[in-house]
Design an enzyme around this catalytic site. Structure first.
Site, short mmCIF file in Angstrom:
data_model
loop_
_atom_site.label_atom_id
_atom_site.label_comp_id
_atom_site.label_asym_id
_atom_site.label_seq_id
_atom_site.Cartn_x
_atom_site.Cartn_y
_atom_site.Cartn_z
N ASP A 129 0.94 -1.15 -0.02
CA ASP A 129 0.06 0.02 -0.04
C ASP A 129 0.87 1.12 0.06
OD1 ASP A 129 -2.48 -1.50 0.31
OD2 ASP A 129 -2.49 -1.10 2.22
N ARG A 179 -1.38 -0.72 -8.60
CA ARG A 179 -2.78 -0.42 -8.23
C ARG A 179 -2.87 1.08 -8.00
NH1 ARG A 179 -3.99 -1.08 -2.26
NH2 ARG A 179 -4.40 -3.30 -2.54
P1 FDA Z 1 -14.21 9.41 -4.79
O1 FDA Z 1 -13.50 9.88 -3.40
O2 FDA Z 1 -14.45 10.62 -5.39
O3 FDA Z 1 -15.57 8.68 -4.36
C1 FDA Z 1 -16.51 8.39 -5.36
C2 FDA Z 1 -17.59 7.66 -4.66
O4 FDA Z 1 -17.32 6.48 -4.16
C3 FDA Z 1 -18.33 8.54 -3.94
O5 FDA Z 1 -19.17 9.56 -4.10
C4 FDA Z 1 -18.96 7.60 -2.87
O6 FDA Z 1 -20.37 7.08 -3.70
C5 FDA Z 1 -18.25 6.46 -2.79
N1 FDA Z 1 -17.26 6.59 -1.78
C6 FDA Z 1 -15.87 6.80 -1.67
N2 FDA Z 1 -15.38 6.62 -0.51
C7 FDA Z 1 -16.16 6.47 0.25
C8 FDA Z 1 -16.41 6.13 1.61
N3 FDA Z 1 -15.10 6.25 2.49
N4 FDA Z 1 -17.44 5.73 2.28
C9 FDA Z 1 -18.56 5.66 1.41
N5 FDA Z 1 -18.57 5.97 0.02
C10 FDA Z 1 -17.64 6.19 -0.59
N6 FDA Z 1 -5.20 5.27 -0.84
C11 FDA Z 1 -4.03 5.64 -0.42
O7 FDA Z 1 -3.33 6.61 -0.41
N7 FDA Z 1 -3.12 4.47 -0.51
C12 FDA Z 1 -3.35 3.11 -0.83
O8 FDA Z 1 -2.69 2.08 -0.69
C13 FDA Z 1 -4.91 2.98 -1.07
N8 FDA Z 1 -5.55 1.58 -1.28
C14 FDA Z 1 -6.70 1.52 -1.71
C15 FDA Z 1 -6.88 0.22 -2.15
C16 FDA Z 1 -8.47 0.01 -2.71
C17 FDA Z 1 -8.72 -1.44 -3.19
C18 FDA Z 1 -9.41 1.38 -2.80
C19 FDA Z 1 -10.45 1.21 -3.53
C20 FDA Z 1 -8.92 2.55 -2.42
C21 FDA Z 1 -7.49 2.65 -1.76
N9 FDA Z 1 -7.25 3.81 -1.44
C22 FDA Z 1 -5.62 3.99 -1.07
C23 FDA Z 1 -8.09 4.94 -1.01
C24 FDA Z 1 -8.19 5.96 -2.21
O9 FDA Z 1 -6.97 6.71 -2.39
C25 FDA Z 1 -9.43 6.77 -2.08
O10 FDA Z 1 -8.98 7.63 -0.92
C26 FDA Z 1 -10.76 6.17 -1.94
O11 FDA Z 1 -10.75 5.13 -2.89
C27 FDA Z 1 -11.81 7.07 -2.24
O12 FDA Z 1 -11.50 7.45 -3.58
P2 FDA Z 1 -12.50 6.92 -4.80
O13 FDA Z 1 -11.67 6.69 -5.97
O14 FDA Z 1 -13.37 5.91 -4.31
O15 FDA Z 1 -13.45 8.40 -5.24
#
Ligand code: FDA
Length: 308
Positions: A129, A179
Site C-alpha cells: 500500500d 494499483r
Molecule cells: P471518490 O472519493 O471521488 O468517491 C467516489 C464515490 O465513491 C463517492 O461519491 C461515494 O459514493 C463512494 N465513496 C468513496 N469513498 C467512500 C467512503 N469512504 N465511504 C462511502 N462511500 C465512499 N489510498 C492510498 O492513499 N493508498 C493506498 O494504498 C490505497 N489503497 C486502496 C485500495 C483500494 C482497493 C481502494 C478502493 C482504495 C485505496 N485507497 C488507497 C483509497 C483511495 O486513495 C481513495 O481515498 C478512496 O478510494 C476514495 O476515492 P474514490 O476513488 O472512491 O473516489
C-alpha cells in the site's frame, strides 16, 4: 476542513486508544471485517462465493517499536498461511510502516523478504500500500529492490501526487503491476493537486497509461471514472486479463456486484485487526456523510465498550 481534521485525528495515538475501547460498535464494522483473522477469512469466503476476489490487510501503520513490527510481520505471514490453507481467492496487502519502516528500514526489508519468499512458495501476490508523501520515495526505493528478486510484489501509486505521472512511466518500463488510487492522506499543494477535478483528470490519465503498458488494478468507487474507463477499454481493445477493479470492503457493494455480473474481475480490500482507527478515519474523511453515520451509531449505542 473536516477532511483535514479527521485525517489529523486518525494519526492521534490517544484517540486511537479511546476508539479501540469504544469504537467498533460506532461504525467501524461497516469498513473492517473484524478484529481477528478468522473474521476476515469468513468475509473472504462469502465474497469468493459471490464471484469477488479479495486482498487481505492486517491493519497497522506507523509503528514505532521493533516489537510491533515483528508482530505485524508475523500476522502477515499468518494471513498468507490462512489464504493458502482455506483455498481463498485472495492476496495480501500491507503497509511498510507497519513492518517498521520508521524504526529500522533494514529490518523492514528483511521482513518484506521473508513475507515475499513465503508468498512465492504459496504462489501468492503481495501488494505494498502507499502511505503518506513522506514515505513515498522510501517505499518506491524498497519496492524496486524487492522487485528484482520477487515477481510477486506490486505497489500502489496515488493520482493526487504531482510526481506520479513520472513514477507510472518509469515503473511501467519494468512491467510493474500497479494499483492506482486517487490518494487518501492529507498532503500539501506543493506535492499534491489540491483540486478534486485535477485529481480525477490525473487519475484517468494514469489509468489509461498503465492499461497500455502493463497490469492495472483500478481501485476506485467513482462510477463516472469506471464507466469512462470501460468505454476507453472497449475502444482500445484492452483484454480483460490486463486489469481488475478494486474496491474497499463495505463501499459500493452494488457496483462491485454489477461489475462481476458484467464479467469483470473485482477484488475487494478486506482489512482486519485491532489497529483499525487510522483506516476508519480515512474512510470518514473521504465522505463527510459517513460522520453522520458515526454520530447516529453513537446515539444508538451510548458509547458502549466493544463486546468482542
Ligand atoms: P471518490 O472519493 O471521488 O468517491 C467516489 C464515490 O465513491 C463517492 O461519491 C461515494 O459514493 C463512494 N465513496 C468513496 N469513498 C467512500 C467512503 N469512504 N465511504 C462511502 N462511500 C465512499 N489510498 C492510498 O492513499 N493508498 C493506498 O494504498 C490505497 N489503497 C486502496 C485500495 C483500494 C482497493 C481502494 C478502493 C482504495 C485505496 N485507497 C488507497 C483509497 C483511495 O486513495 C481513495 O481515498 C478512496 O478510494 C476514495 O476515492 P474514490 O476513488 O472512491 O473516489
Amino acid at each position: 476542513m473536516l477532511r483535514s481534521l479527521l485525517l489529523a485525528i486518525g494519526r492521534n495515538k490517544a484517540a486511537a486508544r479511546f476508539m479501540r475501547r469504544y469504537g467498533a460498535r460506532l461504525g467501524a464494522a461497516r469498513f473492517v471485517a473484524g478484529t481477528e483473522l478468522r473474521d476476515a477469512v469468513a468475509v473472504v469466503k462469502r465474497l469468493n462465493a459471490e464471484g469477488l476476489e479479495a486482498t487481505l490487510d492486517h491493519l497497522g501503520e506507523f509503528v514505532s517499536s521493533e516489537r510491533d513490527a515483528k508482530h505485524a510481520a508475523g500476522m502477515s505471514l499468518k494471513t498468507l498461511e490462512s489464504i493458502h490453507a482455506e483455498g481463498l481467492r485472495a492476496n495480501l496487502s500491507l503497509k511498510l510502516t507497519s513492518l517498521g519502516l520508521d524504526v529500522d528500514p533494514r529490518l523492514c526489508e528483511r521482513y518484506m523478504r521473508t513475507i515475499l519468499s513465503r508468498a512465492r512458495e504459496l504462489q501468492l501476490f503481495v501488494r505494498i500500500d502507499m502511505e503518506d508523501y513522506a514515505h513515498c520515495q522510501p517505499a518506491l526505493d524498497l519496492y524496486r529492490r524487492l522487485r528484482r528478486d520477487y515477481p510477486n510484489v506490486g505497489i500502489v501509486l496515488q493520482a493526487y501526487l504531482r510526481r506520479t505521472e513520472r513514477d507510472v512511466r518509469e515503473l511501467g518500463r519494468d512491467g510493474a503491476n500497479l494499483r492506482l488510487v486517487k490518494g487518501a492522506y492529507r498532503e500539501s499543494p506543493q506535492v499534491a493537486f489540491p483540486d478534486k477535478r485535477e485529481v480525477d483528470a490525473s487519475f484517468t490519465k494514469l489509468i489509461r497509461r498503465q492499461l497500455r503498458q502493463g497490469y492495472a488494478a483500478i481501485a476506485t468507487h467513482d462510477e463516472d471514472i469506471i464507466q469512462d474507463t470501460l468505454h476507453w477499454i472497449g475502444q482500445n481493445g484492452i483484454a480483460r486479463e490486463r486489469f481488475e477493479f478494486q474496491m474497499l470492503y463495505g463501499i459500493r457493494e452494488d457496483l462491485q456486484r454489477l461489475l462481476v455480473e458484467g464479467g469483470y474481475r473485482v477484488r475487494v480490500y478486506v482489512p482486519y485487526g485491532q489497529d483499525w482507527f487510522g483506516y476508519f478515519m480515512r474512510r470518514l474523511a473521504e465522505r463527510p456523510a459517513n460522520v453522520w453515520f458515526l454520530i447516529k451509531n453513537m446515539k444508538r449505542h451510548k458509547m458502549g465498550a466493544i463486546g468482542k
